[in-house]
Design a protein around this motif. Structure first.
Motif, PDB file in Angstrom:
ATOM      1  N   ALA A  13       0.839  -1.195   0.000  1.00 24.75           N
ATOM      2  CA  ALA A  13       0.000   0.000   0.000  1.00 24.75           C
ATOM      3  C   ALA A  13       0.873   1.243   0.000  1.00 24.75           C
ATOM      4  O   ALA A  13       2.027   1.207   0.432  1.00 24.75           O
ATOM      5  CB  ALA A  13      -0.914   0.006   1.222  1.00 24.75           C
ATOM      6  N   ARG A  14       0.287   2.308  -0.447  1.00 25.21           N
ATOM      7  CA  ARG A  14       0.946   3.606  -0.458  1.00 25.21           C
ATOM      8  C   ARG A  14       0.570   4.342   0.829  1.00 25.21           C
ATOM      9  O   ARG A  14      -0.575   4.286   1.268  1.00 25.21           O
ATOM     10  CB  ARG A  14       0.445   4.383  -1.668  1.00 25.21           C
ATOM     11  N   VAL A  15       1.529   5.042   1.414  1.00 25.70           N
ATOM     12  CA  VAL A  15       1.259   5.884   2.583  1.00 25.70           C
ATOM     13  C   VAL A  15       1.123   7.313   2.069  1.00 25.70           C
ATOM     14  O   VAL A  15       2.002   7.822   1.378  1.00 25.70           O
ATOM     15  CB  VAL A  15       2.393   5.775   3.623  1.00 25.70           C
ATOM     16  N   ILE A  16      -0.004   7.959   2.401  1.00 28.02           N
ATOM     17  CA  ILE A  16      -0.316   9.290   1.894  1.00 28.02           C
ATOM     18  C   ILE A  16      -0.321  10.288   3.048  1.00 28.02           C
ATOM     19  O   ILE A  16      -0.939  10.038   4.086  1.00 28.02           O
ATOM     20  CB  ILE A  16      -1.703   9.286   1.210  1.00 28.02           C
ATOM     21  N   GLU A  17       0.356  11.406   2.851  1.00 21.80           N
ATOM     22  CA  GLU A  17       0.370  12.463   3.870  1.00 21.80           C
ATOM     23  C   GLU A  17      -0.893  13.306   3.741  1.00 21.80           C
ATOM     24  O   GLU A  17      -1.304  13.682   2.643  1.00 21.80           O
ATOM     25  CB  GLU A  17       1.597  13.353   3.683  1.00 21.80           C
ATOM     26  N   GLU A  18      -1.551  13.544   4.883  1.00 21.83           N
ATOM     27  CA  GLU A  18      -2.740  14.403   4.908  1.00 21.83           C
ATOM     28  C   GLU A  18      -2.704  15.220   6.183  1.00 21.83           C
ATOM     29  O   GLU A  18      -2.849  14.663   7.276  1.00 21.83           O
ATOM     30  CB  GLU A  18      -4.020  13.562   4.836  1.00 21.83           C
ATOM     31  N   ARG A  19      -2.530  16.505   6.042  1.00 26.59           N
ATOM     32  CA  ARG A  19      -2.410  17.439   7.155  1.00 26.59           C
ATOM     33  C   ARG A  19      -1.312  16.991   8.114  1.00 26.59           C
ATOM     34  O   ARG A  19      -0.171  16.888   7.728  1.00 26.59           O
ATOM     35  CB  ARG A  19      -3.740  17.625   7.859  1.00 26.59           C
ATOM     36  N   GLU A  25      -3.591   3.292   2.452  1.00 29.17           N
ATOM     37  CA  GLU A  25      -4.671   2.844   1.576  1.00 29.17           C
ATOM     38  C   GLU A  25      -4.868   1.342   1.711  1.00 29.17           C
ATOM     39  O   GLU A  25      -3.923   0.578   1.603  1.00 29.17           O
ATOM     40  CB  GLU A  25      -4.338   3.162   0.110  1.00 29.17           C
ATOM     41  N   ILE A  26      -6.109   0.930   1.959  1.00 26.16           N
ATOM     42  CA  ILE A  26      -6.463  -0.479   2.069  1.00 26.16           C
ATOM     43  C   ILE A  26      -7.122  -0.897   0.749  1.00 26.16           C
ATOM     44  O   ILE A  26      -8.101  -0.274   0.335  1.00 26.16           O
ATOM     45  CB  ILE A  26      -7.456  -0.732   3.229  1.00 26.16           C
TER      46      ILE A  26
END
Length: 134
Positions: A13-19, A25-26
């Motif tokens: 899965a990709r790890v996404i930065e948010e705030r 992502e599952i």
């Protein structure tokens, strides 16, 4: 590294930065197959994408994915939980590993012989049916 039997799923899965946090992502298939339930809490372990040269073969397998929990020729008693698109029975064993069993009905309990093992799915043939579940 040991992989526990209660491991629910393994995926990339990709790890996404948010705030001020990050999101993992599952894949939809993990919810669709019933391995994970939306809204539930799970413990997550993150592994690097590339094994280092000093890692042993067990650690490399963990990055590639766990070994299937069944072997060809093995007999298992399973419950048929559903029917697939092709009309075959679907059973699950350790870690949510799927076994396809032709000529079975949802709700049956059968003893099967594992005939073929792939990374993410196995195939079995009925050896014995338990009459109580028919």
């Amino acid at each position: 590294m040991e992989i526990p039997d209660n491991l629910r799923c393994l995926f990339s899965a990709r790890v996404i930065e948010e705030r001020d946090s990050y999101i993992l992502e599952i894949p939809d298939r993990e919810i669709e197959t019933g391995n994970l339930q939306e809204g539930e809490k799970y413990r997550v372990a993150l592994l690097g994408t590339e094994p280092t040269p000093t890692e042993d073969s067990t650690q490399r397998r963990a990055v590639e994915g766990p070994e299937p929990p069944v072997e060809e020729g093995e007999n298992r008693t399973v419950d048929i939980e559903g029917i697939g698109e092709q009309g075959d029975g679907i059973a699950r064993v350790e870690r949510g590993y799927v076994i396809i069993v032709p000529e079975t009905e949802k709700g049956e309990r059968v003893t099967i012989e594992i005939t073929d093992v792939k990374e993410t799915v196995g195939f079995g043939e009925v050896v014995e049916r338990e009459d109580y579940y028919l």
